[in-house]
Design a protein around this motif. Structure first.
Motif, PDB file in Angstrom:
ATOM      1  N   UNK A 146     -15.237 -45.916   8.766  1.00 23.44           N
ATOM      2  CA  UNK A 146     -15.693 -45.410   7.477  1.00 23.44           C
ATOM      3  C   UNK A 146     -14.595 -44.570   6.848  1.00 23.44           C
ATOM      4  N   UNK A 147     -14.522 -44.597   5.527  1.00 25.37           N
ATOM      5  CA  UNK A 147     -13.663 -43.689   4.781  1.00 25.37           C
ATOM      6  C   UNK A 147     -14.407 -43.327   3.506  1.00 25.37           C
ATOM      7  N   UNK A 148     -13.969 -42.258   2.863  1.00 25.01           N
ATOM      8  CA  UNK A 148     -14.636 -41.836   1.642  1.00 25.01           C
ATOM      9  C   UNK A 148     -14.242 -40.430   1.269  1.00 25.01           C
ATOM     10  N   UNK A 153     -14.836 -33.419  -2.612  1.00 20.72           N
ATOM     11  CA  UNK A 153     -13.735 -34.277  -3.033  1.00 20.72           C
ATOM     12  C   UNK A 153     -12.666 -34.491  -1.975  1.00 20.72           C
ATOM     13  N   UNK A 154     -12.770 -33.826  -0.833  1.00 19.15           N
ATOM     14  CA  UNK A 154     -11.807 -34.009   0.250  1.00 19.15           C
ATOM     15  C   UNK A 154     -11.992 -35.392   0.864  1.00 19.15           C
ATOM     16  N   UNK A 155     -10.878 -36.130   1.028  1.00 18.51           N
ATOM     17  CA  UNK A 155     -11.021 -37.468   1.612  1.00 18.51           C
ATOM     18  C   UNK A 155     -11.230 -37.423   3.127  1.00 18.51           C
ATOM     19  N   UNK A 156     -11.883 -38.438   3.639  1.00 18.76           N
ATOM     20  CA  UNK A 156     -11.991 -38.619   5.083  1.00 18.76           C
ATOM     21  C   UNK A 156     -11.765 -40.090   5.391  1.00 18.76           C
ATOM     22  N   UNK A 157     -11.458 -40.378   6.644  1.00 20.70           N
ATOM     23  CA  UNK A 157     -11.219 -41.769   7.026  1.00 20.70           C
ATOM     24  C   UNK A 157     -11.186 -41.944   8.528  1.00 20.70           C
ATOM     25  N   UNK A 177     -27.966 -47.382  12.762  1.00 14.70           N
ATOM     26  CA  UNK A 177     -26.590 -46.991  12.457  1.00 14.70           C
ATOM     27  C   UNK A 177     -26.155 -45.905  13.427  1.00 14.70           C
ATOM     28  N   UNK A 178     -24.942 -46.076  13.958  1.00 12.50           N
ATOM     29  CA  UNK A 178     -24.308 -45.043  14.776  1.00 12.50           C
ATOM     30  C   UNK A 178     -22.916 -44.795  14.207  1.00 12.50           C
ATOM     31  N   UNK A 179     -22.560 -43.523  14.043  1.00 14.14           N
ATOM     32  CA  UNK A 179     -21.206 -43.206  13.581  1.00 14.14           C
ATOM     33  C   UNK A 179     -20.854 -41.769  13.975  1.00 14.14           C
ATOM     34  N   UNK A 180     -19.583 -41.451  13.810  1.00 12.89           N
ATOM     35  CA  UNK A 180     -19.062 -40.127  14.176  1.00 12.89           C
ATOM     36  C   UNK A 180     -18.878 -39.236  12.950  1.00 12.89           C
ATOM     37  N   UNK A 181     -19.617 -39.482  11.863  1.00 10.57           N
ATOM     38  CA  UNK A 181     -19.399 -38.726  10.635  1.00 10.57           C
ATOM     39  C   UNK A 181     -19.730 -37.239  10.812  1.00 10.57           C
ATOM     40  N   UNK A 182     -20.808 -36.915  11.536  1.00  8.84           N
ATOM     41  CA  UNK A 182     -21.174 -35.507  11.718  1.00  8.84           C
ATOM     42  C   UNK A 182     -20.124 -34.773  12.544  1.00  8.84           C
ATOM     43  N   UNK A 183     -19.622 -35.423  13.587  1.00 10.38           N
ATOM     44  CA  UNK A 183     -18.584 -34.799  14.422  1.00 10.38           C
ATOM     45  C   UNK A 183     -17.315 -34.584  13.621  1.00 10.38           C
ATOM     46  N   UNK A 184     -16.951 -35.562  12.818  1.00 10.21           N
ATOM     47  CA  UNK A 184     -15.743 -35.450  11.997  1.00 10.21           C
ATOM     48  C   UNK A 184     -15.884 -34.334  10.953  1.00 10.21           C
ATOM     49  N   UNK A 185     -17.041 -34.261  10.323  1.00 12.93           N
ATOM     50  CA  UNK A 185     -17.264 -33.223   9.316  1.00 12.93           C
ATOM     51  C   UNK A 185     -17.249 -31.838   9.959  1.00 12.93           C
ATOM     52  N   UNK A 186     -17.819 -31.719  11.157  1.00  7.84           N
ATOM     53  CA  UNK A 186     -17.838 -30.428  11.846  1.00  7.84           C
ATOM     54  C   UNK A 186     -16.434 -29.945  12.202  1.00  7.84           C
TER      55      UNK A 186
END
Length: 188
Positions: A146-148, A153-157, A177-186
């Motif tokens: 995932x990216x976005x 406005x900060x990008x992630x990927x 759905x399984x993803x690491x978005x919460x871990x990455x945001x933290x």
């Protein structure tokens, strides 16, 4: 060298028979350690007028849509926000499960849930895997990153994800759905 012979009523087109051949080859390779080009599939077609069951002539059932293509079309429609088209691919009783969320049943619920989490997200696919489940559902997994942008406005990927879909009668009945978005945001 495994050889699979299949007797089939006439009525399936070349693409449908190719899909069947690939599925049979994969089924053999699930048990027998053979390279794909060593598995031979022979399809023998019988004219429908020459086939009877219970003394009654029969016609072949229509082929199911390719479940992987159903999922790809759904994801493409979601990406461009063609929500009516995407919603039309969902069966009555559809449920989707995302990390940290209660089960959702409509795409509008997903949009409202995601709005405070990120501005947008895009998917880069590394692969799709489709198989027949034990019941009526075909199972499709897609995986990638995932990216976005976060809400500020900060990008992630490069965030890993896996989606699992169940398809019955060419409609999506479930998405997990399984993803690491919460871990990455933290960690941001």
């Amino acid at each position: 060298m495994p050889i699979v012979e299949l007797h089939l009523l006439e009525g399936y087109d070349k693409i449908q028979k190719q899909r069947l051949s690939v599925a049979l080859t994969s089924a053999v390779r699930f048990v027998v350690p053979a390279a794909p080009d060593l598995v031979t599939v022979l399809i023998h077609e019988t004219p429908a007028q020459d086939y009877y069951r219970g003394g009654v002539p029969r016609k072949p059932a229509p082929a199911r849509a390719d479940p992987e293509q159903t999922v790809r079309s759904f994801l493409d429609e979601m990406a461009v926000r063609a929500l009516e088209k995407a919603q039309a691919r969902l069966a009555p009783g559809f449920v989707m499960n995302f990390p940290g969320a209660k089960p959702m049943h409509a795409l509008q619920e997903l949009i409202e849930w995601a709005a405070p989490r990120y501005r947008f997200v895009t998917k880069t696919y590394e692969g799709f895997d489709a198989l027949q489940g034990a019941g009526d559902a075909a199972i499709v997994y897609c995986r990638g990153t995932l990216s976005g942008e976060w809400p500020d406005g900060t990008p992630f990927g490069d965030i890993r994800f896996i989606d699992r879909f169940e398809i019955v009668d060419d409609l999506i009945t479930r998405q997990d759905v399984w993803n690491d978005i919460a871990e990455t945001k933290a960690q941001a």
